[in-house]
Design an enzyme around this catalytic site. Structure first.
Site, PDB file in Angstrom:
ATOM      1  N   GLU A 137      68.831  57.599  51.524  1.00 43.21           N
ATOM      2  CA  GLU A 137      69.346  55.953  51.874  1.00 43.21           C
ATOM      3  C   GLU A 137      70.763  55.959  51.755  1.00 43.21           C
ATOM      4  O   GLU A 137      71.340  56.539  50.852  1.00 43.21           O
ATOM      5  CB  GLU A 137      68.652  55.315  50.903  1.00 43.21           C
ATOM      6  CG  GLU A 137      67.152  55.263  50.799  1.00 43.21           C
ATOM      7  CD  GLU A 137      66.352  54.715  49.596  1.00 43.21           C
ATOM      8  OE1 GLU A 137      67.289  54.220  48.776  1.00 43.21           O
ATOM      9  OE2 GLU A 137      65.414  54.821  49.179  1.00 43.21           O
ATOM     10  N   HIS A 146      70.519  52.853  36.557  1.00 41.39           N
ATOM     11  CA  HIS A 146      71.690  53.402  37.488  1.00 41.39           C
ATOM     12  C   HIS A 146      72.309  54.609  36.668  1.00 41.39           C
ATOM     13  O   HIS A 146      73.546  55.117  36.768  1.00 41.39           O
ATOM     14  CB  HIS A 146      72.944  52.346  37.901  1.00 41.39           C
ATOM     15  CG  HIS A 146      72.498  51.677  39.111  1.00 41.39           C
ATOM     16  ND1 HIS A 146      71.596  50.550  38.870  1.00 41.39           N
ATOM     17  CD2 HIS A 146      72.835  51.705  40.287  1.00 41.39           C
ATOM     18  CE1 HIS A 146      71.413  49.934  39.886  1.00 41.39           C
ATOM     19  NE2 HIS A 146      72.136  50.554  40.928  1.00 41.39           N
ATOM     20  N   GLU A 199      61.254  55.512  48.368  1.00 45.20           N
ATOM     21  CA  GLU A 199      61.399  56.982  48.098  1.00 45.20           C
ATOM     22  C   GLU A 199      60.176  57.800  48.054  1.00 45.20           C
ATOM     23  O   GLU A 199      60.185  58.997  48.272  1.00 45.20           O
ATOM     24  CB  GLU A 199      62.036  56.770  46.551  1.00 45.20           C
ATOM     25  CG  GLU A 199      63.235  56.182  46.357  1.00 45.20           C
ATOM     26  CD  GLU A 199      63.356  54.610  46.423  1.00 45.20           C
ATOM     27  OE1 GLU A 199      62.469  54.080  46.677  1.00 45.20           O
ATOM     28  OE2 GLU A 199      64.451  54.230  46.754  1.00 45.20           O
ATOM     29  N   PHE A 214      65.654  55.469  40.493  1.00 51.60           N
ATOM     30  CA  PHE A 214      65.264  55.216  41.739  1.00 51.60           C
ATOM     31  C   PHE A 214      64.123  56.333  42.298  1.00 51.60           C
ATOM     32  O   PHE A 214      63.724  56.543  43.122  1.00 51.60           O
ATOM     33  CB  PHE A 214      65.927  54.816  42.954  1.00 51.60           C
ATOM     34  CG  PHE A 214      66.859  53.666  42.404  1.00 51.60           C
ATOM     35  CD1 PHE A 214      66.457  52.660  41.660  1.00 51.60           C
ATOM     36  CD2 PHE A 214      68.272  53.854  42.917  1.00 51.60           C
ATOM     37  CE1 PHE A 214      67.551  51.819  41.368  1.00 51.60           C
ATOM     38  CE2 PHE A 214      69.114  52.599  42.586  1.00 51.60           C
ATOM     39  CZ  PHE A 214      68.768  51.557  41.621  1.00 51.60           C
TER      40      PHE A 214
HETATM   41  C1  TPP Z   1      63.742  51.672  44.339  1.00 52.16           C
HETATM   42  C2  TPP Z   1      65.163  51.497  44.620  1.00 52.16           C
HETATM   43  N1  TPP Z   1      65.824  52.146  45.694  1.00 52.16           N
HETATM   44  C3  TPP Z   1      67.048  52.246  45.954  1.00 52.16           C
HETATM   45  C4  TPP Z   1      67.701  51.311  45.410  1.00 52.16           C
HETATM   46  C5  TPP Z   1      69.415  51.167  45.848  1.00 52.16           C
HETATM   47  N2  TPP Z   1      69.601  50.109  46.399  1.00 52.16           N
HETATM   48  C6  TPP Z   1      70.089  48.827  45.699  1.00 52.16           C
HETATM   49  S1  TPP Z   1      70.249  47.639  46.855  1.00 52.16           S
HETATM   50  C7  TPP Z   1      69.585  48.618  48.204  1.00 52.16           C
HETATM   51  C8  TPP Z   1      69.395  47.715  49.489  1.00 52.16           C
HETATM   52  C9  TPP Z   1      68.653  46.715  49.481  1.00 52.16           C
HETATM   53  O1  TPP Z   1      68.393  46.127  50.601  1.00 52.16           O
HETATM   54  P1  TPP Z   1      67.551  44.643  50.973  1.00 52.16           P
HETATM   55  O2  TPP Z   1      66.183  44.973  50.390  1.00 52.16           O
HETATM   56  O3  TPP Z   1      67.804  44.375  52.490  1.00 52.16           O
HETATM   57  O4  TPP Z   1      68.277  43.817  50.083  1.00 52.16           O
HETATM   58  P2  TPP Z   1      69.782  43.119  50.168  1.00 52.16           P
HETATM   59  O5  TPP Z   1      70.877  44.014  49.397  1.00 52.16           O
HETATM   60  O6  TPP Z   1      70.334  43.145  51.353  1.00 52.16           O
HETATM   61  O7  TPP Z   1      69.764  41.788  49.776  1.00 52.16           O
HETATM   62  C10 TPP Z   1      69.314  49.827  47.702  1.00 52.16           C
HETATM   63  C11 TPP Z   1      69.034  50.807  48.678  1.00 52.16           C
HETATM   64  C12 TPP Z   1      66.999  50.501  44.537  1.00 52.16           C
HETATM   65  N3  TPP Z   1      67.840  49.503  43.763  1.00 52.16           N
HETATM   66  N4  TPP Z   1      66.025  50.736  44.175  1.00 52.16           N
END
Ligand code: TPP
Ligand code: TPP
Ligand code: MG
Ligand code: MG
Lengths: 336, 392, 336, 392
Positions: free
Chosen positions: A29, A129, A60, A86
């Site tokens: 990602e 984290h 994942e 994650f």
């Molecule tokens: C299971 C998991 N994988 C990866 C992450 C890292 N991460 C945090 S926010 C994010 C993007 C989320 O995007 P979206 O669902 O569109 O929500 P937005 O941040 O745009 O509100 C990622 C990949 C996480 N928090 N949890």
């Protein structure tokens, strides 16, 4: 020799692997244009293209499961899990597929998958984290688990992990990403210290201090501080967490008679328990005291204002060293 | 068994160049080309994909279905006789498996589940390899690369991602082969199957998802997984789907060819719901009388895929005594081979459990193996070493 | 006292919990009309209805995640995972949600979820049906992990687990499901031995043998066999795997000076390492020999024709006892 | 902030008794009720759900949006000043959050993500509670039961299952409240969100899925997750969905009311895609210039939810100087409260890390706490005990 940060050293190792083997493919990602949230893959998509450095959908298990399929097809996927916390949605694919396919198929299907996981705490992050999930994987047969502690090892070991035919979990101590060190980029990973070998970081006589990943620096600092007090600590950087290079630890403990193990993960069932148990088995009659574990507590990783209480610090390690040496320490007088 | 040469790079005879119309649309309608009574119904969109299917091939499809049913029965018998620990019968799903697997090219790669023994058989897996794992002699039956079929997956739905990843690899390689995932109705509820559709759609990977909706996931009826047709799930991911009578070997075949053709030509993934029925128990350890109505079984017996094919052949004048005899002989021979292969299967050796965990030496495991071999050596007969009650 | 099988005893305990607390709700695959693949929930849906005994869609993360939501709503979900090897898709929900929600919310949100997992091998099953994943959970802070070894404990402990306000992983030794034993169904779980306490199964002088779940029977049989050879083994059934009742083990080891631990899970990083390390810390000066681990090997669970080589047997345990006692054993003469 | 009393058991004023028509159909069409220029467009299906929205309420919606934007700006400033470790701005998503959250009843229960601070604010979460976790003073900000909002979820998509499970509990209780899950566009790729739809559909649970499609998941554009509209995902599970302009507070409000009404009356789950835009960085640690075009931001600035609302009020003659002053005063007051609450937040104590891991004593942890308190006692100042470099 080039001075570079830990993160940059991994980047450079990834680049080498991408150059050397067209079957190497990076997945994860935000690893493309962004270069990963820690910039470890910075510039690689630009240079190797979107088919070699693949931004995946946010899933994942999907990343790990498609990596399995790519391995079936002859690729060597290098998967980035964005943060330690994650990795759990991918746990099933790791434990039931990545780890077991080679055994299941009696060696017909190799799973040369490298899973890069920035891990550990100390950077002031919110929940999920800062975790240290390595013991889940060291207890999983079929996987190899490693963690580098210096830019040079980061550079070499990522290449060794990628060229290893077994799946390798590669835990990156994220709070050391910005630490700098000399890296010899001409070093051939094939002739460097093998992936499964531990390294003695500082020689010592009085006590063996085993660390890995982020705490190797702390352990070395502790050894320097202890030297001032006349205590000679031999610091061993495990590098490989599964299998642990017990021959190296054993040799040291036979010399010192005392063992301290430190890690950020919670104590109960952590890798420290495994090391303590195995070394006790192997050199019981050389041990002058019970192996001491200086670890995180058995709590969910705490919020950042308190994380430095959770993480083994230089002082807490020295307190453990004192305990191993029978010197006055915080538990003096307590039974057992 | 044969590999569909006609399918190489698209159907040779009569396949429409562009399959957009036929398959982009999502089928609430069940496509059926052979009625339960064996009548051939014409279908403007599917028929062109079957023009090359000769009488001979019809007979050969029939043979495969009969043979695999016989394998299934023989394996069930072997389980009853204690030669196998377990067996998951596919009884009733012969058309879904043979119809789809027979359309594949040799270089296509299949990721099947535990129940897809008919698929494996079509791909050239040897009879005894089908039962190797169920006898407990191995974790899985065969080397995937000799037949281009992964070993049978037990973790429900997991293989859908493997197929998708494999397809991403095909795409990177610029090849025109296809990855095919087989899974059941129950599997559609697992996160993995849905994530597989996300990845397949995102990358437009050449993968075909073949969902055999056999109406049951052990004791759970398909309506517990979904109130709407499973084929409709795919459209929510932007993946075209088809819903076909899974007991109709030609409908399954045509649908698979449409999907393969799309995949080979850069059209991305397709989802096929083959509506069929698990006529037997979930496995030989299962007792379906606890959860399902005998009437349901009767209804589906009337739609049996093999009798339907037989009637079709009969109507076409192909069901000769010679054919019947040849097919029966083939089934007998394969069953005999299966039985002999099972009973004569070499026994694994104790130290085999340490093999192939890693492809390179591993200090932890090597030590354990060394210790265990010393332990074994302390017994006269290694078999004694493994008795639960103890030999000493 | 009623004679009943292990499986029936759990069934009876579940029934009691369903009767006593309307907030108890059972969830899982095939637990309704079928009564579960092992018939542990036999008849419960018929008697308590589809809203108390819920057949769920085939999705383990979904089951665990909706259980979390039900706990938020005040329910006490009892989740069945059909086999050990199918718990991994639910791993994320268990580790990041079930285990951490109470901590995260500073105690505001309780997660009184019981996860029933038939585990372990020895029943001739194919892959993924015979695993021992308990160490993944004993290393996870926020969870309690238990495993009963007798019908009576199975009956009592399932009720204690369900009424516990913390999440409990309840590992059922599936190869003992058909073993029979006396069960006192009038026993009040509140006055029975608490969930986190170990139990001494047979008193002994020479060596402490720690087991849990399926191997308690084997350990007891080993003690009987050893008695014939004049060796007196004290068998301890841990019952609680997290936390381990170290006070009980410690008391025994202070007496015997020797410790053997056995489990089916792979050795490296297994619970045996944790017990060995902790007991060495607590009673180093009482130990006459290094704690011995007699465990499964570090391999994916092998196919059934060989599983009895993987599983610790009576003889292999006695060989370990010999090693702890310094008697001739299969490793005699080997260094370390 | 207010709770939608009108929504109790369905809309009091003007809500059509039966919402089948309006929402069963899946919207490829984006529903918009206020144009970017602030013009009110009439909509035969959505308008009836807004009949009770008075001028006063419009002003109050406006106020909430302004206040939450101000909270967002203040928190961003606090982060820059080192008072917070991190902050995930919602800039641009005010209408999506306020419009939906304002329609909820007090006994509805919300399962939000880290970005849903506007939702939390509407539900009565105190300003300093919004930043408690981002300051590092706690793992999460508030007690869920005092505001009927779960703590903000960081594991992407996880909360969609919690909401579904909560809804199953509501159903079992025979209650008519609703569980609401908020998640992003990226989250739709996670297995959990898809499994949540499987469970919600299977049990027809009273849950509303509100997906804020803000076009980005950190650096990944929404087209990487799906080539088709996210609202269409739901129909594959048999869940009705709507696709609304997420920068239009009234469209979001009407859609949410339709969904809530359906859920309260046994109609099961609904999926709402609120199409909006993350105008800021992913978090204060992010640098969007690495991956997105400045033009895109400009395009979306023209669709800003607050200016649009302001224009609507202006057209209606409601945008008086008094209103502007009152709203500004409120925003100032809340920002001040936030800042003061942040800076004066009591510091956690070292031994707090052991609290609440379990609700009952735990021998492992109790011993560790005992040991660590002895260790702390060996230092004069406990703060010294936690320095990485060592104090001795
Ligand atoms: C299971 C998991 N994988 C990866 C992450 C890292 N991460 C945090 S926010 C994010 C993007 C989320 O995007 P979206 O669902 O569109 O929500 P937005 O941040 O745009 O509100 C990622 C990949 C996480 N928090 N949890
Ligand atoms: C992840 C996982 N969960 C549960 C099981 C247990 N299990 C084996 S088969 C089965 C039902 C599968 O149903 P379906 O997908 O319809 O396939 P079918 O058996 O009908 O071919 C279940 C629940 C499993 N093998 N894997
Ligand atoms: Mg099925
Ligand atoms: Mg987003």
């Amino acid at each position: 020799m080039t001075q570079m940060t830990f993160a940059r050293a991994i980047n450079s190792g990834l680049r080498k692997s991408l150059e050397n083997d067209p079957k190497v493919i990076l997945m994860g990602e935000d690893i493309g244009a962004l270069g990963g949230v820690f910039r470890v893959t910075d510039g690689l998509q630009k240079d190797f293209g979107k088919h070699r450095v693949v931004d995946t959908p946010l899933a994942e298990s999907g990343i790990m499961g498609t990596a399995v399929g790519l391995a079936y097809r002859g690729y060597r996927p290098v998967v980035e899990i964005q943060f330690d916390g994650f990795i759990y949605p991918a746990f099933d694919q790791i434990v039931s597929q990545v780890a077991k396919t080679h055994y299941r198929t009696q060696g017909a299907v190799k799973m040369p998958i490298t899973v890069r996981v920035p891990f550990g705490g100390g950077i002031g992050s919110p929940e999920h984290h800062s975790e240290s999930p390595e013991a889940y994987f060291t207890h999983t047969s079929g996987l190899r688990v490693v963690s580098p502690s210096s830019p040079q090892d980061a550079y070499t070991m990522i290449q060794q992990a990628i060229s290893c035919d077994d799946p390798v979990l590669y835990f990156e101590p994220k709070r050391r990403y910005h630490d700098k060190g000399d890296v010899d980029e001409t070093l051939d990973p094939g002739s460097a210290l093998p992936l499964e070998k531990a390294r003695v970081i500082t020689d010592g006589r009085d006590v063996t201090l085993v660390a890995y990943g982020p705490l190797v620096k702390t352990a070395r600092d502790a050894a320097i501080a202890a030297a001032d007090e006349g205590i000679s600590i031999e610091v061993i950087d495990l590098r490989s967490l599964a299998p642990v290079d017990y021959a190296a630890v054993e040799a040291s403990v036979r010399k010192t008679g005392r063992l301290v193990i430190t890690h950020e993960a919670g104590q109960s069932g952590g890798l420290g328990a495994e090391v303590a148990a195995s070394i006790t088995e192997r050199c019981f009659y050389y041990l002058e005291a019970a192996p001491v574990r200086v670890t995180g507590f058995d709590v969910p990783y705490p919020y950042s204002k308190l994380e430095m209480h959770h993480l083994p610090s230089l002082d807490r390690i020295l307190d453990g060293v004192d305990r191993a040496l029978g010197r006055p320490n915080s538990l003096s007088g307590l039974e057992g | 068994m044969f590999t569909d040469d006609a399918g190489k790079g698209g159907i040779a005879a009569g396949g429409p160049g562009n399959s957009e119309n036929s398959a982009r649309r999502t089928g609430g309608d069940l496509v059926q080309l052979i009625t339960p009574a064996g009548e051939r119904i014409s279908h403007p969109e599917f028929d062109p994909w079957l023009q090359d299917v000769s009488d001979e091939q019809l007979c050969s499809l029939y043979e495969d279905m009969v043979v695999i049913r016989r394998i299934d029965a023989e394996a069930t018998a072997l389980q009853r006789q204690g030669e196998l620990a377990l067996w998951p019968p596919l009884l009733g799903q012969e058309a879904a498996q043979i119809g789809s697997a027979r359309t594949l090219r040799e270089d296509d790669f299949v990721f099947p589940s535990y129940r897809d023994n008919g698929v494996a058989y079509c791909r050239g897996v040897k009879p005894e390899d089908l039962v190797r794992a169920w006898r407990g002699n191995a974790s899985a039956g065969w080397n995937p690369f000799t037949v281009n079929v992964a070993t049978q997956q037990i973790i429900i739905g997991s293989q859908s991602l493997h197929a998708t990843g494999y397809a991403m690899g095909i795409q990177n390689d610029g090849a025109d082969c296809v990855a095919v995932a087989y899974f059941g109705d129950g599997a559609t509820s697992e996160g993995d199957v849905n994530e597989a559709m996300v990845f397949a759609a995102s990358f437009q990977a050449p993968v075909v998802f073949i969902c055999q909706n056999n109406h049951w996931a052990i004791s759970e009826p398909v309506r517990l997984q979904s109130h709407i047709h499973l084929a409709d799930r795919a459209s929510g991911f932007g993946i075209p789907s088809m819903r076909v009578d899974g007991n109709d070997v030609l409908a399954v075949m045509a649908a698979t060819r449409i999907a393969l053709d799309r995949a080979r030509h850069g059209g991305g993934p397709t989802f096929i719901e083959a509506v069929t029925y698990r006529m037997g128990p979930h496995t030989t350890a299962d007792d379906p009388t606890r959860y399902r109505d005998a009437n349901e079984l009767e209804d589906w017996a009337a739609k049996d895929p093999i009798s339907r094919m037989k009637s079709l052949l009969d109507r076409k004048g192909l069901l000769t005594a010679d054919l019947e005899a040849a097919v029966a002989a083939k089934a007998d021979a394969v069953a005999k081979e299966l039985r002999a292969g099972t009973i004569n299967m070499p026994e694994p050796q104790p130290l085999d459990i340490f093999k192939h965990v890693y492809s390179t030496p591993n200090s932890w495991l090597d030590r354990q193996q060394d210790h265990y071999s010393r332990y074994l050596a302390s017994f006269g007969d290694p078999a004694e070493a493994a008795s639960e009650e103890g030999a000493r």
